[in-house]
Design a protein around this motif. Structure first.
Motif, PDB file in Angstrom:
ATOM      1  N   TYR B 183       0.839  -1.206   0.000  1.00 25.37           N
ATOM      2  CA  TYR B 183       0.000   0.000   0.000  1.00 25.37           C
ATOM      3  C   TYR B 183       0.872   1.252   0.000  1.00 25.37           C
ATOM      4  N   ASN B 184       1.942   1.223   0.818  1.00 26.04           N
ATOM      5  CA  ASN B 184       2.878   2.353   0.777  1.00 26.04           C
ATOM      6  C   ASN B 184       3.539   2.469  -0.591  1.00 26.04           C
ATOM      7  N   LEU B 185       3.894   1.315  -1.160  1.00 23.88           N
ATOM      8  CA  LEU B 185       4.539   1.368  -2.485  1.00 23.88           C
ATOM      9  C   LEU B 185       3.594   1.990  -3.515  1.00 23.88           C
ATOM     10  N   ARG B 186       2.312   1.702  -3.390  1.00 24.27           N
ATOM     11  CA  ARG B 186       1.321   2.320  -4.293  1.00 24.27           C
ATOM     12  C   ARG B 186       1.255   3.828  -4.093  1.00 24.27           C
ATOM     13  N   ILE B 187       1.233   4.222  -2.815  1.00 29.20           N
ATOM     14  CA  ILE B 187       1.167   5.666  -2.531  1.00 29.20           C
ATOM     15  C   ILE B 187       2.414   6.360  -3.071  1.00 29.20           C
ATOM     16  N   ILE B 188       3.582   5.714  -2.885  1.00 26.86           N
ATOM     17  CA  ILE B 188       4.829   6.306  -3.398  1.00 26.86           C
ATOM     18  C   ILE B 188       4.738   6.481  -4.909  1.00 26.86           C
ATOM     19  N   ARG B 189       4.192   5.473  -5.576  1.00 30.21           N
ATOM     20  CA  ARG B 189       4.040   5.584  -7.038  1.00 30.21           C
ATOM     21  C   ARG B 189       3.166   6.789  -7.401  1.00 30.21           C
ATOM     22  N   GLU B 190       2.132   7.017  -6.607  1.00 35.37           N
ATOM     23  CA  GLU B 190       1.240   8.145  -6.910  1.00 35.37           C
ATOM     24  C   GLU B 190       1.863   9.482  -6.508  1.00 35.37           C
ATOM     25  N   GLU B 191       2.680   9.477  -5.469  1.00 32.40           N
ATOM     26  CA  GLU B 191       3.218  10.739  -4.930  1.00 32.40           C
ATOM     27  C   GLU B 191       4.440  11.245  -5.684  1.00 32.40           C
ATOM     28  N   VAL B 192       5.251  10.324  -6.184  1.00 31.34           N
ATOM     29  CA  VAL B 192       6.494  10.742  -6.838  1.00 31.34           C
ATOM     30  C   VAL B 192       6.201  11.061  -8.302  1.00 31.34           C
ATOM     31  N   ASP B 193       6.773  12.151  -8.796  1.00 31.19           N
ATOM     32  CA  ASP B 193       6.487  12.580 -10.166  1.00 31.19           C
ATOM     33  C   ASP B 193       6.862  11.486 -11.172  1.00 31.19           C
ATOM     34  N   ASP B 194       6.158  11.493 -12.292  1.00 30.94           N
ATOM     35  CA  ASP B 194       6.341  10.425 -13.274  1.00 30.94           C
ATOM     36  C   ASP B 194       7.709  10.457 -13.941  1.00 30.94           C
ATOM     37  N   GLU B 195       8.418  11.579 -13.816  1.00 32.06           N
ATOM     38  CA  GLU B 195       9.723  11.702 -14.469  1.00 32.06           C
ATOM     39  C   GLU B 195      10.819  10.934 -13.732  1.00 32.06           C
ATOM     40  N   THR B 196      10.580  10.627 -12.464  1.00 29.04           N
ATOM     41  CA  THR B 196      11.606   9.959 -11.662  1.00 29.04           C
ATOM     42  C   THR B 196      11.329   8.464 -11.627  1.00 29.04           C
ATOM     43  N   PRO B 197      12.224   7.653 -12.176  1.00 26.42           N
ATOM     44  CA  PRO B 197      12.006   6.210 -12.109  1.00 26.42           C
ATOM     45  C   PRO B 197      11.962   5.724 -10.658  1.00 26.42           C
ATOM     46  N   LEU B 198      11.042   4.812 -10.418  1.00 28.97           N
ATOM     47  CA  LEU B 198      10.942   4.171  -9.103  1.00 28.97           C
ATOM     48  C   LEU B 198      11.328   2.707  -9.255  1.00 28.97           C
ATOM     49  N   ILE B 199      12.188   2.264  -8.373  1.00 29.59           N
ATOM     50  CA  ILE B 199      12.707   0.901  -8.444  1.00 29.59           C
ATOM     51  C   ILE B 199      12.574   0.271  -7.068  1.00 29.59           C
TER      52      ILE B 199
END
Lengths: 77, 276
Positions: B183-199
């Motif tokens: 759930y936190n990982l989902r929120i992080i995906r929504e909170e961090v701008d789309d330009e920054t890759p999330l790994i």
């Protein structure tokens, strides 16, 4: 990093206290670690938190209380 | 992250859906560590089976009396891998910055996997030190991939500081516990701008963990132990490759919504009924 004299000075090399002659060459520090300064891919050196570029190694000597870090890559995650 | 879907839906290989980190572009979305393999040949075979193009190494003091395991840097470079040095084992921003600068000199790369940990038991990041180190390294021109807690605030701050990738943990390093807080990982995906890759970095235990990370919209997965300590590392390496590609496809394909009740797949009209 001063002119060579025979007076011993305390330094730290990779976390270990050592006594070396004042003005001890960095190249000798590397040789003490069994590193060939002429063929040391993947090795880097810092003295007192400043990286010494490899082309400058032969110009550097140690001064009292210098802290030397000599690193290399190893397997990691 | 782009949500564009190519007409053929191709992802994960062939360079049609690259993972872009700063100025670097990778066709594989897996980043793989080089530690803990049974021997160097298994490591090389496993790396090959993952399809990865980016592998991590550690930076350690040269120790004559207690030599570190060889990095096999020459073998990795011969294999064409981009090298991602890490700052593993650093407890302060000062240590991490020095190690990053040494790594840049030793390996000739501005890539750095930034780890600043708080203790040996959890290997959890020390957020204060992490943010300080990230700012210094970004300002110094590094391409920073920051290992972070699964905390949306920290991840957002790291992205805003200019990190080239933000890498929240799935669970503690080497634990194999998978994604303990999706759930936190989902929120992080929504909170961090789309330009920054999330790994997702750390905690992956098996292939389904990697697939789930990708289905959550993550851009890639970084792992080591799950492959290196599997009973059959090369087979697990292939599983991870397929999982990341499958997860990426599934995320981009758009899953169906969950429903509480069943919905017939076959048409109800025309079904055979026999009166009682």
């Amino acid at each position: 990093m001063s002119s060579t004299t025979d007076a011993p000075i305390p330094v730290t090399v990779n976390g270990e206290a050592r006594t070396v002659p004042n003005g001890y060459p960095l190249l000798d520090v590397l040789r003490d670690l069994e590193i060939d300064p002429e063929d040391a891919p993947g090795v880097a050196v810092a003295i007192n938190d400043s990286v010494i570029r490899s082309q400058d190694w032969d110009n550097v000597t140690l001064s009292e209380e210098d802290t030397v870090e000599v690193i290399q890559a190893q397997q990691g995650g | 992250m782009s949500n564009d879907v190519h007409s053929n839906g191709s992802v994960g290989s062939g360079g049609e859906d690259p993972l872009v980190i700063g100025d670097y572009e990778f066709s594989s979305r897996l980043i793989v560590g080089t530690s803990r393999y049974p021997n160097p040949q298994v490591m090389l075979d496993a790396l090959d089976a993952t399809g990865t193009e980016l592998v991590t190494v550690a930076i350690r003091r040269v120790n004559v009396e207690n030599p570190a395991p060889e990095s096999h840097l020459d073998l990795l470079r011969q294999g064409g891998y981009e090298i991602l040095p890490n700052t593993a084992g650093c407890y302060t921003a000062r240590e991490a910055v020095l190690v990053a600068q040494l790594a840049r000199e030793a390996l000739g790369t501005d890539l750095i996997k930034l780890e600043v940990i708080g203790d040996d038991e959890t290997l959890m990041p020390d957020v204060e030190q992490l943010l300080n180190a990230a700012k210094t390294l970004v300002d110094d021109g590094f391409t920073v991939l920051a290992y972070a807690n699964d905390d949306p605030i920290t991840c957002r701050k790291l992205a805003n500081l200019g990190c080239a990738a933000v890498m929240p943990l799935g669970s503690p390093i080497g634990s194999g516990m998978g994604l303990v807080n999706p759930y936190n990982l989902r929120i992080i995906r929504e909170e961090v701008d789309d330009e920054t890759p999330l790994i997702v970095d750390a905690g992956i235990g098996t292939a389904s963990d990697a697939a789930t990370a990708m289905e959550l919209g993550y851009d890639g997965v970084l792992l080591n132990t799950a492959i290196a300590e599997a009973q059959h590392p090369v087979q697990m390496a292939r599983a991870m490759r397929l999982a990341v590609e499958a997860g990426r496809h599934a995320q981009r394909a758009g899953r169906i919504p969950r429903r509480l009740y069943a919905q017939q797949s076959s048409p109800s009209a025309g079904r055979v009924q026999v009166d009682e």
